[in-house]
Each structure stands twice: as structure tokens, then as C-alpha cells.
Motif scaffolding. Structure first.
Motif, PDB file in Angstrom:
ATOM      1  N   VAL A  84       9.355 -20.409  25.388  1.00 50.17           N
ATOM      2  CA  VAL A  84      10.523 -19.596  25.736  1.00 50.17           C
ATOM      3  C   VAL A  84      11.522 -20.466  26.484  1.00 50.17           C
ATOM      4  O   VAL A  84      11.151 -21.451  27.120  1.00 50.17           O
ATOM      5  CB  VAL A  84      10.126 -18.375  26.596  1.00 50.17           C
ATOM      6  CG1 VAL A  84       9.249 -17.421  25.809  1.00 50.17           C
ATOM      7  CG2 VAL A  84       9.417 -18.808  27.875  1.00 50.17           C
ATOM      8  N   GLY A  85      12.773 -20.092  26.373  1.00 52.27           N
ATOM      9  CA  GLY A  85      13.821 -20.863  27.032  1.00 52.27           C
ATOM     10  C   GLY A  85      15.135 -20.129  26.991  1.00 52.27           C
ATOM     11  O   GLY A  85      15.173 -18.892  26.935  1.00 52.27           O
ATOM     12  N   ASP A  86      16.229 -20.871  27.000  1.00 45.33           N
ATOM     13  CA  ASP A  86      17.554 -20.261  26.956  1.00 45.33           C
ATOM     14  C   ASP A  86      18.517 -21.219  26.268  1.00 45.33           C
ATOM     15  O   ASP A  86      18.204 -22.364  25.987  1.00 45.33           O
ATOM     16  CB  ASP A  86      18.050 -19.911  28.369  1.00 45.33           C
ATOM     17  CG  ASP A  86      18.023 -21.114  29.304  1.00 45.33           C
ATOM     18  OD1 ASP A  86      17.904 -22.248  28.811  1.00 45.33           O
ATOM     19  OD2 ASP A  86      18.125 -20.921  30.525  1.00 45.33           O
ATOM     20  N   LEU A  87      19.710 -20.681  25.982  1.00 47.73           N
ATOM     21  CA  LEU A  87      20.742 -21.457  25.309  1.00 47.73           C
ATOM     22  C   LEU A  87      21.760 -21.971  26.322  1.00 47.73           C
ATOM     23  O   LEU A  87      22.034 -21.312  27.332  1.00 47.73           O
ATOM     24  CB  LEU A  87      21.457 -20.599  24.262  1.00 47.73           C
ATOM     25  CG  LEU A  87      20.615 -20.108  23.078  1.00 47.73           C
ATOM     26  CD1 LEU A  87      21.459 -19.241  22.163  1.00 47.73           C
ATOM     27  CD2 LEU A  87      20.023 -21.276  22.307  1.00 47.73           C
ATOM     28  N   ALA A  88      22.314 -23.129  26.034  1.00 44.50           N
ATOM     29  CA  ALA A  88      23.366 -23.718  26.858  1.00 44.50           C
ATOM     30  C   ALA A  88      24.382 -24.362  25.933  1.00 44.50           C
ATOM     31  O   ALA A  88      24.039 -24.841  24.845  1.00 44.50           O
ATOM     32  CB  ALA A  88      22.790 -24.752  27.836  1.00 44.50           C
ATOM     33  N   ALA A  89      25.632 -24.371  26.362  1.00 42.15           N
ATOM     34  CA  ALA A  89      26.689 -24.956  25.549  1.00 42.15           C
ATOM     35  C   ALA A  89      26.680 -26.470  25.683  1.00 42.15           C
ATOM     36  O   ALA A  89      26.413 -27.018  26.757  1.00 42.15           O
ATOM     37  CB  ALA A  89      28.044 -24.400  25.973  1.00 42.15           C
ATOM     38  N   LEU A 220      31.562 -23.259  21.239  1.00 43.30           N
ATOM     39  CA  LEU A 220      30.430 -22.532  20.677  1.00 43.30           C
ATOM     40  C   LEU A 220      29.953 -23.104  19.349  1.00 43.30           C
ATOM     41  O   LEU A 220      29.018 -22.556  18.757  1.00 43.30           O
ATOM     42  CB  LEU A 220      30.800 -21.055  20.481  1.00 43.30           C
ATOM     43  CG  LEU A 220      31.107 -20.257  21.743  1.00 43.30           C
ATOM     44  CD1 LEU A 220      31.530 -18.837  21.385  1.00 43.30           C
ATOM     45  CD2 LEU A 220      29.903 -20.217  22.660  1.00 43.30           C
ATOM     46  N   SER A 221      30.550 -24.179  18.877  1.00 42.38           N
ATOM     47  CA  SER A 221      30.165 -24.695  17.568  1.00 42.38           C
ATOM     48  C   SER A 221      28.757 -25.289  17.582  1.00 42.38           C
ATOM     49  O   SER A 221      28.047 -25.235  16.575  1.00 42.38           O
ATOM     50  CB  SER A 221      31.175 -25.752  17.110  1.00 42.38           C
ATOM     51  OG  SER A 221      31.207 -26.843  18.035  1.00 42.38           O
ATOM     52  N   THR A 222      28.348 -25.849  18.698  1.00 48.55           N
ATOM     53  CA  THR A 222      27.018 -26.449  18.828  1.00 48.55           C
ATOM     54  C   THR A 222      26.435 -26.049  20.179  1.00 48.55           C
ATOM     55  O   THR A 222      27.136 -26.081  21.189  1.00 48.55           O
ATOM     56  CB  THR A 222      27.081 -27.981  18.721  1.00 48.55           C
ATOM     57  OG1 THR A 222      27.766 -28.342  17.521  1.00 48.55           O
ATOM     58  CG2 THR A 222      25.692 -28.579  18.693  1.00 48.55           C
ATOM     59  N   ALA A 277      16.653 -28.938  22.279  1.00 50.30           N
ATOM     60  CA  ALA A 277      16.975 -28.976  20.854  1.00 50.30           C
ATOM     61  C   ALA A 277      18.443 -28.645  20.670  1.00 50.30           C
ATOM     62  O   ALA A 277      19.049 -27.926  21.483  1.00 50.30           O
ATOM     63  CB  ALA A 277      16.102 -27.999  20.075  1.00 50.30           C
ATOM     64  N   THR A 278      19.028 -29.147  19.608  1.00 46.00           N
ATOM     65  CA  THR A 278      20.436 -28.897  19.291  1.00 46.00           C
ATOM     66  C   THR A 278      20.511 -28.119  17.991  1.00 46.00           C
ATOM     67  O   THR A 278      19.843 -28.463  17.011  1.00 46.00           O
ATOM     68  CB  THR A 278      21.204 -30.223  19.160  1.00 46.00           C
ATOM     69  OG1 THR A 278      21.039 -30.980  20.364  1.00 46.00           O
ATOM     70  CG2 THR A 278      22.682 -29.969  18.930  1.00 46.00           C
ATOM     71  N   LEU A 279      21.304 -27.055  17.979  1.00 46.87           N
ATOM     72  CA  LEU A 279      21.460 -26.252  16.775  1.00 46.87           C
ATOM     73  C   LEU A 279      22.922 -25.900  16.568  1.00 46.87           C
ATOM     74  O   LEU A 279      23.682 -25.717  17.538  1.00 46.87           O
ATOM     75  CB  LEU A 279      20.613 -24.978  16.834  1.00 46.87           C
ATOM     76  CG  LEU A 279      20.874 -23.970  17.933  1.00 46.87           C
ATOM     77  CD1 LEU A 279      20.454 -22.596  17.485  1.00 46.87           C
ATOM     78  CD2 LEU A 279      20.084 -24.337  19.195  1.00 46.87           C
ATOM     79  N   ASP A 280      23.305 -25.826  15.321  1.00 45.25           N
ATOM     80  CA  ASP A 280      24.671 -25.452  14.970  1.00 45.25           C
ATOM     81  C   ASP A 280      24.848 -23.947  15.097  1.00 45.25           C
ATOM     82  O   ASP A 280      23.906 -23.165  14.896  1.00 45.25           O
ATOM     83  CB  ASP A 280      24.992 -25.898  13.540  1.00 45.25           C
ATOM     84  CG  ASP A 280      25.008 -27.411  13.402  1.00 45.25           C
ATOM     85  OD1 ASP A 280      25.343 -28.085  14.401  1.00 45.25           O
ATOM     86  OD2 ASP A 280      24.684 -27.918  12.309  1.00 45.25           O
ATOM     87  N   ASN A 281      26.066 -23.555  15.410  1.00 45.07           N
ATOM     88  CA  ASN A 281      26.404 -22.141  15.585  1.00 45.07           C
ATOM     89  C   ASN A 281      27.715 -21.857  14.846  1.00 45.07           C
ATOM     90  O   ASN A 281      28.738 -21.558  15.459  1.00 45.07           O
ATOM     91  CB  ASN A 281      26.533 -21.820  17.077  1.00 45.07           C
ATOM     92  CG  ASN A 281      26.739 -20.342  17.346  1.00 45.07           C
ATOM     93  OD1 ASN A 281      26.318 -19.497  16.566  1.00 45.07           O
ATOM     94  ND2 ASN A 281      27.395 -20.035  18.446  1.00 45.07           N
ATOM     95  N   PRO A 282      27.697 -21.978  13.506  1.00 42.75           N
ATOM     96  CA  PRO A 282      28.958 -21.864  12.770  1.00 42.75           C
ATOM     97  C   PRO A 282      29.596 -20.481  12.869  1.00 42.75           C
ATOM     98  O   PRO A 282      30.823 -20.361  12.796  1.00 42.75           O
ATOM     99  CB  PRO A 282      28.549 -22.191  11.329  1.00 42.75           C
ATOM    100  CG  PRO A 282      27.085 -21.893  11.262  1.00 42.75           C
ATOM    101  CD  PRO A 282      26.549 -22.211  12.622  1.00 42.75           C
TER     102      PRO A 282
END
Length: 396
Positions: A84-89, A220-222, A277-282
Motif C-alpha cells: 500500500v502507498g500513495d500517489l505524488a506528483a 498531472l501527466s506523470t 514507481a512512475t506511471l503515466d496519467n494521460p
């Protein structure tokens, strides 16, 4: 006066005996005694009869229960590590002013998208504009003086010191111009990168001190997915592995990314290691700060035995399944019985449970109907197939 004759006097002599009790009283007691005897005898007989009937009923085996059956399979399942974790810009900043000043113009709309370098807020820069004009005038005069000094020096009519003084005056004027232009540029706050603006925190006419927050800017793109794993699991991770991220805002949907950084140090208080980890957010639907369930895709393990999740009973005493076995009856026919068998379970993936021990491939287990079973109960297999795994089972 009347005289009573003796012949008319009736009664009994004082010494005479009373007559015997009536026969009907004795008869009443006899009837009541017989009735009580019959009632007690009837109760005793009824209790004995009831016990005998209960014994006969209980001695008869219950009818076989109808259950749905599934077969244990040997298959290769994904090797997953859940965290578990969270998202960051990747890029997020509170836009502030470098210098103090009064707001004269606001050139953005809250919540809009902006490009890098777009002007956001203008501070009052009248004095600096005046200083800039003054320095430009000084630079012009200094340039003329420098040119004249150079011409005279070239003809041997002026000393070199005059040229040096003119050059210094010219450079000083240009330095004043550069400094003033830098101050003027600081009073025009611009977006440092492409992104989405947040809520505005300033008003026209407000005096801002250096460092006061004007608005938030987020790209917010990545996004980064930050999570932690235990020291034991850290050896299975490496940069480049695929991760799947799920958030509560979009149930049943996953977002894929790659591990880009692993903290080289393990926290001494929790014995955990931080992974990014890095993920795209198109589509711009993921937001920084969202709680996430992150699944790391590890290399596949050897094939294991699996059964539907509905076939496993999870209790405090251990996990178990009802194993279907064949039993020969007294009449020579073969019947089916369900025997409770304790198993050791592993991960649960896409509606199936991993069985580490207790079953082998090909064994049949009860998939639906365990609640009405006891170990060793006779069963019949339902003609209906067991319920299918949901189209979008929860991911673990």
C-alpha cells in the motif's frame, strides 16, 4: 298450656353410634386413584415411545446434501507482491513571489491549465521601471563618452585612463540595467512548468511579502506511486519491474507503471524499504495524495494447485475444504461423501486460492454448499455448474 306427648318426640339417644360413611365417597376415591394411575402410566408410556421414535429417526442417515463441486487444478499463477502507498506528483509546487509588492493584476483563472512561462500575477513595478529608464540613459551617455575617448586615444590626443573610466561608467550603467530588469522580471510571476492550477490565494491590491503562496501548480501527466515493502521482500525488487496500481476512486480499474527508484537504506524503526514507481496519467484522473494498492509483478513461480476461493473455509482453527470421496454402501452401491480436509493456503489471485499442501491436482472439492455439511456427510453433485468467477474479481 299445651302438653307434648312422649310419642311425638323424635331424635336419637345420646349414647347411640353415628352411621357409617356413605359408599359413594369411597367409590369417588377409587375412581380418582384409578385415573391418576392411568395418567401416570400414560405419561411413562409416552416418554418411552417418544424416546424410541427419536432413536429410530436419528438412527436413519440424513438424505444426501446437494452441492456444487469444482476440481483442483495445477496452474501457473502470477507471482505478485502486494503493498500500500500513495500517489505524488512528479512536478508540483506552491507558486510564490520572490520579492514583496502590491498585486496590480491577476492573469490566470483558478483550475485552468497553463504552459511554462505563462504570466500569473503582476506586482507593482513603477519605481523599477523608472530606475531602468535612468540606467538606460546613463548607458547611452557612457557609450558616447567611451566612443569619444577611444577616438582621442587612437589619435594620441587623450590618455588611456580616460578610456578606462569611460568603459567603467558604461559597464556600471549596463549592470544597473541588468539588475533592474531582473527585479522587474521578479515582479511578474510566471508558471515554472506546464500544469494545472489550483485555488487562487491572492486578490488584486493585496500586498504580498516574499514567499507568500499565490496558487498551486501540479503537472498531472506523470505521477509517482510511493509504497513500502518489508525487508524480507526487498530482495525480489529491481528497477524496471512492472507494477499495477489500484485506487478507491476507480474500483475495478488498474493503472500500470514501472519501478524507477528503490531506497538504498532500510528504515531501522519499521524494517521497511521505500520504493517508487512512475506511471503515466494521460486522462488526468489520478490525483496526488490518493491512497493506492500497488501490486508488483514478480517472475512466475512453478505451477501450484488452485481451487475456487468459495471452496475454502477460513477459520481460526485453520483453513479447510470439503474433499469429495467415494464410499461403498452396505448394498454394494458407491456413494459420495464430503470429508473436511485441512489445507495450507497461499495467495488469492483472480478468484482462485493457492493450495500449498493438503490437496493434489484432480481432487474434487465442494465449491458451494459447505454450510449444510458435516465431515463424512453423504452428498450428491448438483447438475448445475459451480458459479463462475466474477468478470472483474478483486485483485490482491
Amino acid at each position: 298450656m299445651n302438653i307434648i306427648n312422649e310419642a311425638t318426640i323424635s331424635g336419637r339417644a345420646i349414647a347411640a353410634k353415628p352411621p357409617a360413611r356413605p359408599v359413594r365417597m369411597i367409590r369417588w376415591f377409587i375412581i380418582v386413584g384409578l385415573a391418576l394411575s392411568l395418567l401416570v402410566g400414560g405419561l411413562v408410556w409416552f416418554n418411552g415411545f417418544r424416546g424410541e421414535m427419536i432413536k429410530q429417526i436419528l438412527s436413519k442417515p440424513p438424505p444426501p446434501a446437494t452441492v456444487a463441486v469444482a476440481e483442483a487444478k495445477s496452474e501457473v499463477i502470477p507471482n505478485l507482491l502486494i503493498a500500500v502507498g500513495d500517489l505524488a506528483a512528479v512536478h508540483q509546487v506552491n507558486v510564490t513571489s520572490d520579492v514583496s509588492g502590491r498585486v496590480t493584476d491577476i492573469m490566470f483563472t483558478a483550475g485552468s491549465s497553463v504552459k511554462a512561462g505563462s504570466p500569473l500575477v503582476q506586482l507593482f513595478d513603477g519605481p523599477e521601471q523608472g530606475d531602468l529608464a535612468s540606467f538606460k540613459a546613463q548607458a547611452t551617455v557612457a557609450q558616447l563618452s567611451l566612443d569619444r575617448a577611444k577616438q582621442l586615444a587612437a589619435r594620441q590626443f587623450g590618455p588611456q585612463a580616460t578610456v578606462d573610466q569611460a568603459q567603467a561608467a558604461y559597464d556600471q550603467a549596463n549592470a544597473g540595467i541588468a539588475k533592474t530588469e531582473a527585479i522587474i522580471s521578479q515582479k511578474l510571476v510566471r508558471a515554472p512548468f506546464d500544469g494545472e492550477l489550483g485555488v487562487r490565494h491572492v486578490e488584486v491590491g493585496q500586498f504580498l511579502t516574499a514567499g507568500t503562496q499565490i496558487v498551486t501548480l501540479t503537472d498531472l501527466s506523470t505521477l509517482y506511486a510511493n509504497f513500502t515493502v518489508t525487508e524480507k521482500d526487498s530482495g525480489h525488487l529491481k528497477v524496471g519491474q512492472t507494477v499495477r496500481v489500484a485506487v478507491d476512486a476507480y474500483p475495478g480499474r488498474t493503472f500500470e507503471g514501472k519501478i524507477t527508484a528503490i531506497e538504498p537504506q532500510i528504515a531501522t524503526d519499521t524494517r521497511n524499504i521505500r520504493v517508487q514507481a512512475t506511471l503515466d496519467n494521460p486522462d488526468r484522473i489520478l490525483k496526488p495524495g490518493m491512497f493506492t494498492t500497488t501490486t508488483v509483478m514478480l517472475p512466475d513461480k512453478p505451477a501450484v494447485v488452485t481451487v475456487p476461493e468459495t471452496a475454502v473455509d477460513y477459520t481460526l482453527y485453520g483453513d479447510s475444504v470439503f474433499l469429495i470421496t467415494e464410499k461403498k454402501e452396505d448394498d454394494g452401491k458407491t456413494g459420495l461423501t464430503a470429508v473436511r480436509t485441512f489445507v495450507r493456503t497461499g495467495n488469492r489471485i483472480n478468484g482462485r486460492a493457492e493450495i500449498l499442501s493438503g490437496l493434489k491436482a484432480g481432487d474434487r472439492v465442494v465449491a458451494v454448499g459447505q454450510l449444510k455439511l458435516q465431515s463424512g456427510a453423504a452428498v450428491v453433485i448438483s447438475a448445475d455448474a459451480p458459479p463462475p468467477i466474477p468478470a472483474n474479481p478483486p485483485r490482491y
